[in-house]
Design an enzyme around this catalytic site. Structure first.
Site, PDB file in Angstrom:
ATOM      1  N   ASP A  21       9.194  -1.489  13.015  1.00 39.94           N
ATOM      2  CA  ASP A  21       9.211  -0.302  13.823  1.00 39.94           C
ATOM      3  C   ASP A  21      10.657  -0.028  13.551  1.00 39.94           C
ATOM      4  OD1 ASP A  21       6.722  -0.010  14.596  1.00 39.94           O
ATOM      5  OD2 ASP A  21       6.861  -1.226  16.170  1.00 39.94           O
TER       6      ASP A  21
ATOM      7  N   ARG B 203      -5.422  10.707   8.326  1.00 37.01           N
ATOM      8  CA  ARG B 203      -5.098  11.618   9.394  1.00 37.01           C
ATOM      9  C   ARG B 203      -4.394  12.931   9.010  1.00 37.01           C
ATOM     10  NH1 ARG B 203       0.313   8.151  11.948  1.00 37.01           N
ATOM     11  NH2 ARG B 203       1.483   7.948  10.055  1.00 37.01           N
TER      12      ARG B 203
ATOM     13  N   ARG C 189       0.867  -1.055  -0.038  1.00 34.25           N
ATOM     14  CA  ARG C 189      -0.167  -0.201  -0.067  1.00 34.25           C
ATOM     15  C   ARG C 189       0.887   1.280  -0.030  1.00 34.25           C
ATOM     16  NH1 ARG C 189      -4.754   0.559  -1.417  1.00 34.25           N
ATOM     17  NH2 ARG C 189      -5.400   2.163   0.061  1.00 34.25           N
TER      18      ARG C 189
END
Length: 379
Positions: free
Chosen positions: A361, A291, A259
């Site tokens: 992360d 967002r 994506r």
């Protein structure tokens, strides 16, 4: 000139690896097709504000060694990620916690909140979730799903939740405390001065060439089992490749799926505070962005202006920037084929989010790069 390593990608993985190898006296050349270092954690100053050019990046870890490592590169502030969610004309705290439930149901105690959620789950009678929607409903009930999960998830994936597999959501954290801290990790913050300065510190004393694509710069020297520059001027004993693993093999097995994202960044001159929080999520599917980021709040800024970025998910196609691997069964099987090809490469290492086709992360990126460097040092 002979180099020990050609590091393809000046992002966090490549920079940590190059830094560690340079400490042992290995000679590295780092290249990146972009015109800047730091990959997707690149920050750029705008009117005194460090703007996260590729989306919000908040450093968090439970690993004290990694926390000490990054604090040796930069001074971190005490930013705590506490996003807010907007659904129509309603505003909720994230992650799902007692502040969220109190606003949603006008209740006060954890017992009342748990009873609301369990009552909704029981009414649905979902025993074998067949898609993401049923999985989410079985975890958090109707209200939380409809207002805070459904629209946001559908925007992220570009398809209805009923069309998405259940395994995408293994769990949805629900906290029965009044705690808006998004992460559970004890160590959190943003490097003062931005991430670019931190990566620059890693690359001190290392040769870096920007605007340089690997496929246009180097090729395999089959005779000597090394890599050389196209012009034959430089040789490399090994390559660390942090680009897309399928691109390295020229998509011979097909393209892995991602994506992608599109960012709209806007400088609001004379407006000191646009939304009062660094991250505000918009959970309705009808709102096209997921967002809005207001960058100054990452570093508690008081500048007279502000900078905001709207983040739009989009379908990925070749040539777009890949952000999130689509970790479904089809892509997992395809990645395994590329992994087999990679294992046959004697002098090429694959690392990072794109080289290993996984969401990382930042602390895990650093840990993996350090582990790879450790393995190379042993040789």
């Amino acid at each position: 000139m002979n180099y020990d390593y050609l590091v393809v990608g000046a992002g966090l993985f490549g920079a940590v690896f190059a830094s560690e190898m340079a400490k042992t006296g290995r000679k590295c050349l780092v290249i990146d097709k972009r015109g800047h270092i730091a990959g997707n954690i690149y920050t750029e100053e705008m009117n005194g504000i460090n703007v996260h050019k590729y989306g919000a990046h908040i450093f968090h870890t439970s690993d004290k060694k990694i926390w000490d490592y990054v604090n040796g590169l930069a001074e971190f502030n005490n930013y705590i990620n506490s996003p807010v969610a907007v659904y129509k004309d309603e505003l909720y705290n994230l992650p799902f916690n007692m502040n969220t439930f109190s606003k949603m149901w006008n209740i006060k105690t954890p017992r009342e909140a748990a009873a609301h959620i369990q009552s909704q789950i029981a009414d649905l009678n979902i025993t074998d979730p067949k898609n993401l929607e049923e999985q989410a409903l079985s975890l958090v009930g109707t209200d939380i799903y409809e207002k805070l999960v459904k629209g946001y998830t559908e925007k992220q994936w570009g398809r209805d939740c009923q069309e998405l597999p259940a395994f995408i959501i293994k769990r949805l954290p629900v906290r029965f405390t009044y705690d808006n801290n998004y992460f559970n990790d004890p160590y959190q913050g943003i490097p003062k001065g931005g991430y670019t300065a931190m990566v620059s510190k890693l690359l001190e004393g290392i040769e870096v060439r920007l605007g340089t694509a690997f496929e246009e710069y180097a090729k395999k020297d089959e005779e000597n089992d090394t890599y050389v520059t196209i012009d034959g001027q430089h040789t490399f004993h090994k390559v660390l490749y942090t680009g897309m693993i399928d691109a390295f093999f020229e998509y011979c097995e097909g393209a892995l799926e991602y994506r992608s994202l599109r960012f709209e960044t806007e400088l609001l001159e004379g407006e000191e505070n646009y939304q009062g929080n660094a991250v505000v999520n918009y959970t309705e599917r009808e709102v096209p962005y997921t967002r809005i980021i207001e960058h100054k709040h990452f570093e508690f800024g008081h500048q007279p202006d502000t900078v905001i970025t709207r983040e739009y998910p989009k379908e990925w196609k070749r040539g777009d920037e890949p952000y999130y691997p689509v970790n479904d069964e089809k892509n997992a099987a395809l990645y395994q084929k590329y992994l087999q090809l990679a294992s046959a490469q004697k002098n090429v290492l694959f690392g990072g989010r794109l080289g290993q086709y996984r969401y990382y992360d930042m602390d895990k990126v650093i840990a993996a790069a350090l582990e790879m460097a450790k393995s190379e040092k042993i040789e």
